[in-house]
Enzyme design. Structure first.
Site, PDB file in Angstrom:
ATOM      1  N   LYS A  12      10.092   1.872  -2.154  1.00  0.00           N
ATOM      2  CA  LYS A  12       9.265   1.955  -0.860  1.00  0.00           C
ATOM      3  C   LYS A  12       9.851   2.898   0.296  1.00  0.00           C
ATOM      4  O   LYS A  12       9.916   2.311   1.402  1.00  0.00           O
ATOM      5  CB  LYS A  12       8.647   0.928  -0.267  1.00  0.00           C
ATOM      6  CG  LYS A  12       8.041   0.023  -1.494  1.00  0.00           C
ATOM      7  CD  LYS A  12       6.882  -1.062  -1.146  1.00  0.00           C
ATOM      8  CE  LYS A  12       6.260  -1.563  -2.293  1.00  0.00           C
ATOM      9  NZ  LYS A  12       6.801  -2.575  -3.043  1.00  0.00           N
TER      10      LYS A  12
ATOM     11  N   ASP B  93       0.803  -6.512 -12.716  1.00  0.00           N
ATOM     12  CA  ASP B  93      -0.333  -5.717 -12.392  1.00  0.00           C
ATOM     13  C   ASP B  93      -0.235  -4.402 -12.742  1.00  0.00           C
ATOM     14  O   ASP B  93      -1.132  -3.715 -12.398  1.00  0.00           O
ATOM     15  CB  ASP B  93      -0.415  -5.866 -10.852  1.00  0.00           C
ATOM     16  CG  ASP B  93       1.079  -5.286 -10.129  1.00  0.00           C
ATOM     17  OD1 ASP B  93       2.129  -4.972 -10.772  1.00  0.00           O
ATOM     18  OD2 ASP B  93       0.814  -5.191  -8.728  1.00  0.00           O
TER      19      ASP B  93
ATOM     20  N   ASP C  30      -1.451   0.676 -10.880  1.00  0.00           N
ATOM     21  CA  ASP C  30      -1.046  -0.569 -10.578  1.00  0.00           C
ATOM     22  C   ASP C  30      -2.166  -1.070  -9.925  1.00  0.00           C
ATOM     23  O   ASP C  30      -2.806  -0.571  -8.992  1.00  0.00           O
ATOM     24  CB  ASP C  30      -0.151  -0.351  -9.209  1.00  0.00           C
ATOM     25  CG  ASP C  30       0.477  -1.592  -8.609  1.00  0.00           C
ATOM     26  OD1 ASP C  30      -0.464  -2.648  -8.239  1.00  0.00           O
ATOM     27  OD2 ASP C  30       1.614  -1.690  -8.197  1.00  0.00           O
TER      28      ASP C  30
HETATM   29  N1  GDD Z   1       7.373 -14.869 -10.723  1.00  0.00           N
HETATM   30  C1  GDD Z   1       7.511 -14.064  -9.852  1.00  0.00           C
HETATM   31  N2  GDD Z   1       8.132 -14.448  -8.557  1.00  0.00           N
HETATM   32  N3  GDD Z   1       6.726 -12.824  -9.851  1.00  0.00           N
HETATM   33  C2  GDD Z   1       6.862 -12.006  -8.427  1.00  0.00           C
HETATM   34  C3  GDD Z   1       7.495 -12.254  -7.477  1.00  0.00           C
HETATM   35  C4  GDD Z   1       8.312 -13.656  -7.349  1.00  0.00           C
HETATM   36  O1  GDD Z   1       8.648 -14.069  -6.493  1.00  0.00           O
HETATM   37  N4  GDD Z   1       7.320 -11.383  -6.530  1.00  0.00           N
HETATM   38  C5  GDD Z   1       6.497 -10.280  -7.084  1.00  0.00           C
HETATM   39  N5  GDD Z   1       6.193 -10.879  -8.378  1.00  0.00           N
HETATM   40  C6  GDD Z   1       5.480  -9.985  -9.372  1.00  0.00           C
HETATM   41  C7  GDD Z   1       3.888  -9.707  -8.942  1.00  0.00           C
HETATM   42  O2  GDD Z   1       3.054 -10.733  -9.299  1.00  0.00           O
HETATM   43  C8  GDD Z   1       3.803  -8.375  -9.529  1.00  0.00           C
HETATM   44  O3  GDD Z   1       3.257  -8.770 -11.206  1.00  0.00           O
HETATM   45  C9  GDD Z   1       5.056  -7.891  -9.795  1.00  0.00           C
HETATM   46  O4  GDD Z   1       6.132  -8.716  -9.521  1.00  0.00           O
HETATM   47  C10 GDD Z   1       5.143  -6.587  -8.929  1.00  0.00           C
HETATM   48  O5  GDD Z   1       4.966  -7.111  -7.527  1.00  0.00           O
HETATM   49  P1  GDD Z   1       4.102  -6.485  -6.381  1.00  0.00           P
HETATM   50  O6  GDD Z   1       3.890  -7.191  -5.337  1.00  0.00           O
HETATM   51  O7  GDD Z   1       2.995  -5.921  -7.276  1.00  0.00           O
HETATM   52  O8  GDD Z   1       5.065  -5.082  -6.374  1.00  0.00           O
HETATM   53  P2  GDD Z   1       4.655  -3.628  -5.721  1.00  0.00           P
HETATM   54  O9  GDD Z   1       3.487  -2.943  -6.615  1.00  0.00           O
HETATM   55  O10 GDD Z   1       4.908  -3.660  -4.560  1.00  0.00           O
HETATM   56  O11 GDD Z   1       6.146  -2.866  -6.408  1.00  0.00           O
HETATM   57  C11 GDD Z   1       6.505  -2.791  -7.822  1.00  0.00           C
HETATM   58  O12 GDD Z   1       5.708  -2.167  -8.503  1.00  0.00           O
HETATM   59  C12 GDD Z   1       5.868  -0.877  -8.500  1.00  0.00           C
HETATM   60  C13 GDD Z   1       5.071  -0.214  -9.442  1.00  0.00           C
HETATM   61  O13 GDD Z   1       3.562  -0.807  -9.585  1.00  0.00           O
HETATM   62  C14 GDD Z   1       8.071  -2.559  -7.645  1.00  0.00           C
HETATM   63  O14 GDD Z   1       8.331  -2.798  -8.921  1.00  0.00           O
HETATM   64  C15 GDD Z   1       8.032  -0.884  -7.412  1.00  0.00           C
HETATM   65  O15 GDD Z   1       9.347  -0.466  -7.571  1.00  0.00           O
HETATM   66  C16 GDD Z   1       7.339  -0.212  -8.385  1.00  0.00           C
HETATM   67  O16 GDD Z   1       7.102   1.189  -8.322  1.00  0.00           O
HETATM   68 MG    MG Z   2       1.990  -4.065  -8.028  1.00  0.00          MG
END
Ligand code: GDD
Ligand code: MG
Length: 368
Positions: free
Chosen positions: A157, A106, A216
């Protein structure tokens, strides 16, 4: 080079838009977002993309088997969500190169991947993590660095009062393949388990600083802002359609009534029909085959393919899924594919409009 795209999440914060399609397949300025990401990876020399999928796996397989994007695509499905760490490890059997990029599915960015790759070689890191500076780091993974760009801490977080830095994990990593030896089997989080444990064990993790466009696409607010940024050319991405006037892009066979008023910037897809007396823009994206009834007014919104908007409707800061039907005065509306947003009362009486992004009377029907 190989790249793993993590696209298995549920996109919960974008419900109901993600009810019928996964977040990475949502269009971004009329092109499915993952297609844009794959083009960005390919431009940096990636020739093999492994899609790490769970939610709506069949849609990904159908979409990317049908569409040739000039790179090889593999699928690494998960029966149950494995978390970001488990998901990366689950892709290991598909890897061909000794290094691999990993990208959260994303992240919309124009970050210069060749510079990240060069820095990775310079520092001889086991893992390089792209960084972004943000005003509020608490919704991200927060990173502290030493003077040599070595990572000292990674805190996913943290509470507001515990944020020790404004530099965050941008969700883009370059891994040596042998880094996977440090991933535990089964489900794990790369942010909460794998990276912090690697740091405890003094493994060389390095940060990469640059000043890219970066966002994001996790919430409706982020999604609308990304469209504003594209339309206002704060980030350079290919625009489908022809720029018929500065800041106005129009697709093929689109018909705009002579007395319609267009405010740049805006993007109209193919075969759109814009009725008489309509006012469109600024900051508006209409997908293919959208129909806008007479005297409707739309701004600051994104409508996907085949949406119908009734005559005299007034739409702002709203996002409507494919084949949705909009009628009335709608501000901050969110509507799933095939959904209906009606707000008759306010249109007739000019009443108060709902708060931004509160879903307004969303009725969803299953896909036909
Ligand atoms: N295959 C798979 N399986 N993908 C997953 C899973 C899983 O179990 N869980 C999450 N993802 C994918 C989501 O589809 C997304 O593209 C990505 O991993 C990150 O998940 P998010 O749910 O969007 O996390 P976030 O935005 O809260 O936090 C992450 O992104 C931040 C930057 O935008 C973390 O990596 C943070 O450390 C980072 O700062
Ligand atoms: Mg995200």
């Amino acid at each position: 080079m190989d790249a793993i795209l993590l696209v298995g999440g549920f996109g919960t914060r974008l419900m109901p838009l993600t009810k019928h399609r996964p977040k990475p397949l949502m269009p971004l300025a009329n092109i499915p977002f993952t297609e844009r990401t794959i083009a960005w990876l390919a431009a940096a020399g990636v020739d093999h993309v492994i899609l790490s999928v769970h939610y709506n796996t069949a849609q990904f397989i159908e979409h990317f088997t049908r569409k040739a994007l000039g790179v090889r695509i593999s699928f690494a499905p998960e029966e149950r969500p494995l978390g970001t760490g488990g998901a990366i490890l689950n892709c290991a059997p598909h890897l061909r190169s000794d290094q691999c990029l990993v990208v959260n599915g994303d992240i919309f960015t124009d970050l210069q991947l060749p510079a990240l790759i060069a820095a990775h070689h310079r520092t001889q890191a086991l893992v390089s993590i792209a960084l972004k500076t943000v005003a509020d780091p608490s919704r991200f993974g927060v990173i502290e660095l030493n003077a040599d760009m070595g990572i000292c801490s990674f805190t996913e977080k943290p509470a507001h009062e515990q944020t020790l830095s404004n530099e965050i994990n941008a969700g883009i990593y370059l891994l040596e393949r042998r880094a996977l030896e440090h991933f535990p089997p089964g489900a794990s989080s790369v942010e909460r388990d794998v990276f912090p444990t690697m740091l405890k064990n003094d493994l060389p993790l390095f940060g990469f600083r640059s000043r890219p466009y970066w966002t994001d696409l996790g919430t409706p607010k982020d999604y609308l802002q990304a469209h504003r940024d594209i339309l206002q050319r704060r980030v350079a991405v290919p625009m489908p359609g022809t720029e018929i006037m500065p800041g106005i892009w129009v697709g093929a066979q689109t018909h705009i009534a002579e007395n319609a008023i267009l405010h740049a910037p805006l993007l109209l897809g193919n075969r759109v029909i814009v009725g008489p007396g309509v006012e469109l823009g600024p900051n508006l994206v209409l997908g293919d085959d959208v129909h806008i009834g007479r005297q409707a007014r739309l701004r600051d919104s994104v409508l996907w393919n085949r949406v119908a908007v009734c005559a005299e409707s007034v739409i702002s800061e709203s996002i409507a899924g494919q084949q949705a039907h909009l009628d009335g005065r709608i501000h901050g509306g969110l509507c799933a594919d095939f959904g209906i947003l009606h707000q008759f009362a306010s249109r007739r009486a000019g009443m108060r409009v709902p708060a931004p992004h509160a879903p307004v009377a969303t009725v969803s029907r299953p896909a036909a």
